[in-house]
Design an enzyme around this catalytic site. Structure first.
Site, short mmCIF file in Angstrom:
data_model
loop_
_atom_site.label_atom_id
_atom_site.label_comp_id
_atom_site.label_asym_id
_atom_site.label_seq_id
_atom_site.Cartn_x
_atom_site.Cartn_y
_atom_site.Cartn_z
CG ASP A 138 -1.89 0.74 0.81
OD1 ASP A 138 -2.25 1.55 -0.33
OD2 ASP A 138 -2.93 1.40 2.50
CG ASP A 139 -0.02 4.82 -0.61
OD1 ASP A 139 -0.99 4.55 -1.59
OD2 ASP A 139 -0.80 5.67 0.33
CG HIS A 149 -23.86 -0.43 -5.75
ND1 HIS A 149 -24.05 0.45 -4.77
CD2 HIS A 149 -22.70 0.52 -6.73
CE1 HIS A 149 -23.70 1.66 -4.79
NE2 HIS A 149 -22.79 1.69 -6.05
CB CYS A 186 -5.94 3.69 -1.90
SG CYS A 186 -6.32 1.63 -0.97
CE LYS A 223 -6.41 0.54 2.30
NZ LYS A 223 -5.54 1.02 1.84
#
Length: 246
Positions: free
Chosen positions: A21-22, A116, A61, A110
């Protein structure tokens, strides 16, 4: 992103997708970092395929993760083209398709993806995962909120009679940095010295910048350690296995 395939006894390989992440690509040693200690990722790069001409569909992200799991461009994922929004209910996931084919799928770490709900009387596609956990450990002796605390356990819990696809996604290295306060030198080695790190040219070289960048690199190295734990566990599986990495 570090996809891997593990050959099993049958014709269907196991798959493991590891997502940082990042972390900028050039903050890994195998991509030219002057400071980062990433020996396990370097080993994978040496033994596998190192991407040098790869492109991201979107730099945000959750839209990026949605793009990976649906194999669609972000603008074809409905609301999920925007940050923190849900994927259209009718869109299939790669992992759901694998579940339909008999695979066991699990996410540890994560997530940042959701769909939906289907309209009344509509039948949604197969759910993406058999199991989801946040990858964090509350262990007071060795706390780990980096998202990778349960990765090895996730491999060990895979059923013996089904191939698996594992989605292992860390929170490292995302602000705010927490590796400093959870550091174990026996596992990760020494912490980075702010006075000696190479400050990227786009940053203003101040003591605060140096401390911030050193804390970031601590998370990069912690992530590397847990990638190594995954590789070691995969190679110790009781069935014959060959590891490919990309």
């Amino acid at each position: 992103m570090f996809p891997m395939a593990v050959a099993a006894d049958d014709a269907r390989p196991n798959f493991v997708l590891i997502i940082a992440d990042d972390i900028s690509y050039n903050d890994l040693s195998c991509y030219g970092s002057k400071d980062a200690r990433t020996p396990r990722l370097d080993q994978l790069a040496h033994e596998g395929l190192r991407m040098t001409n790869a492109f991201l569909t979107v730099s945000s992200c959750s839209p990026s993760r949605a793009s990976i799991i649906t194999s669609r461009y972000p603008h074809n994922n409905g609301d999920a083209a925007e940050l923190h929004r849900k994927i259209s209910w009718h869109l299939r996931s790669v992992t759901g398709v694998l579940r339909d084919a008999g695979y066991y799928t699990a996410l540890s770490g994560k997530n940042h993806m959701s769909w939906h709900p289907a309209p009344k009387d509509a039948t949604p596609p197969q759910a993406a995962f058999d199991k989801i956990d946040n990858g964090r450990s509350p262990d007071k002796e060795l706390p780990n909120s980096g998202g990778h605390a349960n990765w090895v356990q996730t491999i060990q819990e895979c059923p013996d009679d089904r191939p698996f696809m594992l989605w292992l996604a860390s929170f490292d290295a995302h602000r705010g940095w927490d590796a400093d306060g959870q550091w174990d030198a026996d596992l990760y080695g020494r912490m980075y010295n702010p006075a000696t790190v190479t400050v990227p040219p786009a940053m203003v070289d101040t003591p605060e910048t140096r401390q911030d960048f050193a804390s970031y690199l601590n998370e990069v190295t912690r992530f590397d350690y847990f990638v190594g734990q995954v590789v070691d566990e995969l190679r110790s599986l009781p069935r014959p296995a060959t590891l490919w990495s990309v």
